[in-house]
Design an enzyme around this catalytic site. Structure first.
Site, PDB file in Angstrom:
ATOM      1  CD  GLU A 183      22.298   8.054  48.701  1.00  0.00           C
ATOM      2  OE1 GLU A 183      21.066   8.258  48.766  1.00  0.00           O
ATOM      3  OE2 GLU A 183      22.782   6.965  48.358  1.00  0.00           O
ATOM      4  CB  THR A 209      25.884  12.299  39.973  1.00  0.00           C
ATOM      5  OG1 THR A 209      25.137  12.184  41.177  1.00  0.00           O
ATOM      6  CG2 THR A 209      26.741  13.551  40.026  1.00  0.00           C
TER       7      THR A 209
HETATM    8  C1  LIG Z   1      32.243   8.673  46.401  1.00  0.00           C
HETATM    9  C2  LIG Z   1      31.018   9.148  45.720  1.00  0.00           C
HETATM   10  C3  LIG Z   1      30.013   8.246  45.387  1.00  0.00           C
HETATM   11  C4  LIG Z   1      28.871   8.667  44.719  1.00  0.00           C
HETATM   12  N1  LIG Z   1      27.942   7.732  44.318  1.00  0.00           N
HETATM   13  C5  LIG Z   1      26.925   8.143  43.487  1.00  0.00           C
HETATM   14  C6  LIG Z   1      26.033   7.183  42.894  1.00  0.00           C
HETATM   15  O1  LIG Z   1      26.135   5.977  43.146  1.00  0.00           O
HETATM   16  N2  LIG Z   1      25.078   7.619  42.058  1.00  0.00           N
HETATM   17  C7  LIG Z   1      24.929   8.947  41.757  1.00  0.00           C
HETATM   18  O2  LIG Z   1      24.044   9.276  40.977  1.00  0.00           O
HETATM   19  N3  LIG Z   1      25.747   9.874  42.306  1.00  0.00           N
HETATM   20  C8  LIG Z   1      26.751   9.526  43.144  1.00  0.00           C
HETATM   21  N4  LIG Z   1      27.605  10.455  43.681  1.00  0.00           N
HETATM   22  C9  LIG Z   1      27.390  11.862  43.347  1.00  0.00           C
HETATM   23  C10 LIG Z   1      26.905  12.714  44.514  1.00  0.00           C
HETATM   24  O3  LIG Z   1      25.574  12.411  44.805  1.00  0.00           O
HETATM   25  C11 LIG Z   1      27.104  14.173  44.109  1.00  0.00           C
HETATM   26  O4  LIG Z   1      28.492  14.434  44.156  1.00  0.00           O
HETATM   27  C12 LIG Z   1      26.372  15.122  44.991  1.00  0.00           C
HETATM   28  O5  LIG Z   1      24.994  15.015  44.795  1.00  0.00           O
HETATM   29  C13 LIG Z   1      26.779  16.586  44.726  1.00  0.00           C
HETATM   30  O6  LIG Z   1      26.749  16.879  43.376  1.00  0.00           O
HETATM   31  P1  LIG Z   1      28.000  17.591  42.682  1.00  0.00           P
HETATM   32  O7  LIG Z   1      29.200  16.818  43.047  1.00  0.00           O
HETATM   33  O8  LIG Z   1      27.749  17.776  41.253  1.00  0.00           O
HETATM   34  O9  LIG Z   1      28.098  19.007  43.369  1.00  0.00           O
HETATM   35  P2  LIG Z   1      27.356  20.344  42.903  1.00  0.00           P
HETATM   36  O10 LIG Z   1      25.934  20.079  42.690  1.00  0.00           O
HETATM   37  O11 LIG Z   1      28.116  20.932  41.775  1.00  0.00           O
HETATM   38  O12 LIG Z   1      27.548  21.242  44.194  1.00  0.00           O
HETATM   39  C14 LIG Z   1      28.768  21.942  44.488  1.00  0.00           C
HETATM   40  C15 LIG Z   1      28.553  22.744  45.762  1.00  0.00           C
HETATM   41  O13 LIG Z   1      27.565  23.740  45.527  1.00  0.00           O
HETATM   42  C16 LIG Z   1      26.532  23.623  46.487  1.00  0.00           C
HETATM   43  N5  LIG Z   1      25.257  24.013  45.872  1.00  0.00           N
HETATM   44  C17 LIG Z   1      24.689  23.536  44.733  1.00  0.00           C
HETATM   45  N6  LIG Z   1      23.524  24.147  44.506  1.00  0.00           N
HETATM   46  C18 LIG Z   1      23.328  25.017  45.513  1.00  0.00           C
HETATM   47  C19 LIG Z   1      22.302  25.953  45.841  1.00  0.00           C
HETATM   48  N7  LIG Z   1      21.218  26.095  45.078  1.00  0.00           N
HETATM   49  N8  LIG Z   1      22.434  26.680  46.965  1.00  0.00           N
HETATM   50  C20 LIG Z   1      23.524  26.538  47.760  1.00  0.00           C
HETATM   51  N9  LIG Z   1      24.512  25.686  47.498  1.00  0.00           N
HETATM   52  C21 LIG Z   1      24.422  24.929  46.376  1.00  0.00           C
HETATM   53  C22 LIG Z   1      26.553  22.185  46.906  1.00  0.00           C
HETATM   54  O14 LIG Z   1      25.936  22.003  48.152  1.00  0.00           O
HETATM   55  C23 LIG Z   1      28.036  21.920  46.927  1.00  0.00           C
HETATM   56  O15 LIG Z   1      28.574  22.394  48.124  1.00  0.00           O
HETATM   57  C24 LIG Z   1      28.714  10.041  44.400  1.00  0.00           C
HETATM   58  C25 LIG Z   1      29.712  10.959  44.763  1.00  0.00           C
HETATM   59  C26 LIG Z   1      30.858  10.518  45.400  1.00  0.00           C
HETATM   60  C27 LIG Z   1      31.924  11.540  45.711  1.00  0.00           C
END
Ligand SMILES: Cc1cc2nc3c(=O)[nH]c(=O)nc-3n(C[C@H](O)[C@H](O)[C@H](O)COP(=O)(O)OP(=O)(O)OC[C@H]3O[C@@H](n4cnc5c(N)ncnc54)[C@H](O)[C@@H]3O)c2cc1C
Lengths: 263, 388
Positions: free
Chosen positions: B365, B126
């Site tokens: 995830e 991410t």
């Molecule tokens: C505590 C914690 C630990 C984590 N650990 C890891 C890790 O070890 N390694 C790693 O790589 N990542 C990690 N993450 C990241 C996590 O996997 C991401 O936060 C998650 O995949 C969502 O990505 P984003 O936060 O960028 O949200 P975004 O992708 O920006 O999404 C924002 C919102 O928009 C929605 N959305 C996005 N696209 C669409 C679509 N096409 N249609 C409808 N809705 C949509 C999403 O569902 C969400 O509700 C971690 C996150 C947290 C908070």
């Protein structure tokens, strides 16, 4: 010198589960699924394993009782790292008191040549603490009981024996029987590997006849003590008022709690 | 037909449950309140062999089936989600990239200490600009002779900054192909010049789990640090994430079960209007619904784990199971707080912590939306973009 250690273990009802006495013969009703390795024996197993790790050798688990003694108690000891099991099971043993069990254990243990026989000081179901000393007596071996530490050096064993306000240091020659107290160590948790490995460790199954037990000395009839009845302890509510006329209610309250052994 | 788990797995469940009750529970609130990584607990989890469960014996593992790891994660999460995610991420995101795609050299370097719980690995996918949309990846690795030079940054990376953290597998763009960006994974050891681990985030939940921002500035690593083939990144990430989803689902089931257990106990003892609140149908129905949904979620997670173990297609089931379990966890946490009334809002009771910990399950995830998109695609519907 590698040590040939025997550790005697008992299965007891899960401390978390309800316990019931059989109203017909006053023995404990034991549901096989709720049996566990007696927690104090778990401490004995840990002590035996540490001695083996320090000196080399082998730890044999010895247990008396029906199938669950093997599947619940002895298996747990194997998962923790013991090497093999000797399991004595026979209907004639049903209802044996502590002394009769010690006699039966002695008959089993006599067949091996153990340097050290380790027991938990008590079981969480009966709490008589009689088996280790009776066992030492039957085997005619030195007994070191209520140990909080155990050390072996050469052909001698030394323990710290827990006393009311401290401990005594006592020593005796091997072979010997040692009783381990609750709290002597923190028993290890079995690993998944240990649990898997336990399935393939040797188990020797014996009957009373195999080890020359005289059936008149065991079982309900052969036991020298009999349970005649039982009653549940009634929980009693009391109200105690601590007055604070002289401003030291806190001291009185603390004294009361201390006397009642609550703190 | 057989719904029983292997007897050794059930036996190990009891071991992990007592570990969770005896070792984790007494300190869970302490570490949560301080947002501190529970190093001593994790060390003992290592001794118990939890991190090596599913790793091969030749690397110090126990060769257990995946379901056994799920059960362990479930039992930890019943008491504390932070240590459960530390385990789940340590294995699923830390060790798995090496195990599944790594060179023999990488396996020998990283897997034995990871199996022993002495080293935690992390997976950096991410980025701040977007997690769901993998194609938005910006971190770049450029080949320079026998080295990769990495530039970019990562957000929210679990287990990246603990005292045990020694390596991160980083997702980076390594070129362009006709389909668009070519992605690869590269292992970067802690201490490599140009690799900087940021400060711990302040989080709503999972406070005793370590989450960091990572920055790479002209960070050079040998070409042999490539994990898997060059350009195989995208496919490999999806494989990693599919397994991770099942593990997160198991964590959700455990959290939900913890909420139910706490609520049952409370409902039996809390008196209102002269009776224990558990005697009122409104409370009973909440508890009955919780138990029903947890049972369904658990079966689905175990089925997904079983399919994976059998080498069968499990993608859609994993997505469904993760989606359902995480939403059940959120619901159970909400109802558990409700049943506890004011005490549910106070941190001394574990349900307040469970409530804060539950939300991330619908995000990490793959968000719930992403899971629905994946399931829709499995149903043959058009247009949904693939994602994490
Ligand atoms: C505590 C914690 C630990 C984590 N650990 C890891 C890790 O070890 N390694 C790693 O790589 N990542 C990690 N993450 C990241 C996590 O996997 C991401 O936060 C998650 O995949 C969502 O990505 P984003 O936060 O960028 O949200 P975004 O992708 O920006 O999404 C924002 C919102 O928009 C929605 N959305 C996005 N696209 C669409 C679509 N096409 N249609 C409808 N809705 C949509 C999403 O569902 C969400 O509700 C971690 C996150 C947290 C908070």
């Amino acid at each position: 010198m590698p040590l040939n250690i025997a550790v005697c273990v008992k299965r007891v009802p899960d401390t978390a589960a309800d316990k019931n006495l059989d109203p017909t013969d006053f023995t404990l009703r034991r549901e096989p699924d709720e049996s566990i390795l007696n927690p104090v024996d778990e401490v004995a197993v840990e002590e035996a394993l540490r001695l083996k790790e320090a000196h080399g050798g082998e730890v044999t688990v010895v247990t008396v009782g029906p199938e669950a003694a093997l599947t619940k108690a002895a298996r747990r000891a194997l998962s923790m790292g013991c090497d093999k099991v000797v399991h004595l099971s026979d209907p004639v043993l049903h209802g044996s008191d502590a002394q009769a069990i010690a006699y039966a254990l002695a008959c089993v243990l006599r067949r091996g040549s153990y340097d050290l026989i380790v027991c938990g000081s008590e079981s969480t179901d009966a709490r008589t603490s009689l088996v280790p000393p009776a066992l030492a007596e039957y085997l005619n071996l030195p007994g070191l009981f209520h140990a909080r530490t155990v050390e072996v050096e050469g052909d001698r064993v030394r323990v710290q024996r827990e006393a009311d306000q401290g401990y005594d240091v006592i020593e005796g020659p091997l072979p010997a029987v040692v009783g381990i107290n609750w709290g002597a160590n923190e028993p290890r948790y079995p690993s998944f590997k240990g649990i898997q490995g336990a399935k393939n460790k040797p188990v020797e199954s014996l009957t009373a006849a195999d080890v020359g037990i005289e059936s008149t000395r065991v079982g309900l009839a052969g036991s020298q003590s009999q349970v005649l009845g039982f009653a549940a302890r009634s929980a009693e509510r009391r109200r105690i008022l601590v007055d604070n006329k002289d401003g030291n209610a806190h001291v009185k309250l603390a004294d009361f709690l201390q006397e009642a052994k609550l703190i | 037909m057989d719904f029983d788990l292997p007897p050794e797995t059930e036996e190990f469940r009891r071991v992990v449950r007592s570990f969770a009750e005896e070792v984790v529970r007494p300190v869970a609130e302490h570490y949560d309140a301080r947002s501190e990584f529970p190093l001593e607990v994790v060390r003992q989890m290592g001794e118990l062999g939890l991190f090596g469960l599913v790793l091969p014996e030749r690397y110090g593992g126990a060769d257990a089936e995946f379901i056994t790891l799920c059960v362990a994660i479930e039992e930890l999460a019943r008491v504390d989600s932070s240590v459960a995610i530390t385990l789940s991420a340590g294995v699923g995101l830390g060790a798995m990239p090496f195990l599944l795609f790594g060179s023999e050299d990488q396996k020998e370097t990283w897997l034995p200490p990871m199996a022993a719980g002495e080293v935690l690995g992390a997976f950096g996918l991410t980025e701040a600009s977007g997690g769901s949309d993998l194609s938005a990846l910006r971190t770049v690795a450029t080949r320079d002779g026998e080295e990769w030079v990495i530039d970019g940054s990562k957000a929210f990376i679990t287990n990246a900054g603990t005292p045990l953290s020694k390596v991160v597998t980083v997702a980076a763009i390594t070129g362009r192909s006709e389909g668009g960006k070519e992605m690869s994974s590269i292992a970067v050891a802690h201490g490599t010049p140009g690799f900087c681990v940021g400060r711990e985030y302040r989080k709503l939940g999972w406070r005793a789990s370590d989450t960091r921002e990572l920055v790479f500035e002209g960070c050079r690593v040998p070409v042999t640090n490539l994990v898997g083939e060059q350009g195989s990144g995208y496919r490999n990430f999806l494989t990693i994430l599919d397994g991770g989803r099942i593990a997160i689902g198991a964590l959700a089931v455990g959290l939900a079960q913890g909420c139910l257990d706490e609520s049952l106990r409370y409902a039996r003892q809390r008196m209102a209007f002269g009776r224990e609140i558990g005697a009122y149908q409104a409370v009973q129905f909440k508890l009955a619904d919780m138990a029903t949904k947890i049972a369904a979620a658990r079966d689905q997670i175990y089925k997904a784990a079983w399919l994976r173990q059998q080498g069968r297609r499990y993608k859609a089931v994993a997505s469904m199971a993760k989606l359902f379990a995480s939403e059940v966890a959120m619901e159970c946490a909400r109802e558990a707080v409700q049943i506890h009334g004011g005490y549910g809002y106070i941190e001394e009771f574990p349900v307040a912590r469970h409530f804060r910990d539950a939300k991330i399950l619908e995000i990490g995830e793959g968000t719930s939306e992403v899971q629905r998109m994946l399931i829709a695609r499995e149903l043959g519907l058009p247009g949904a973009v693939p994602g994490s």
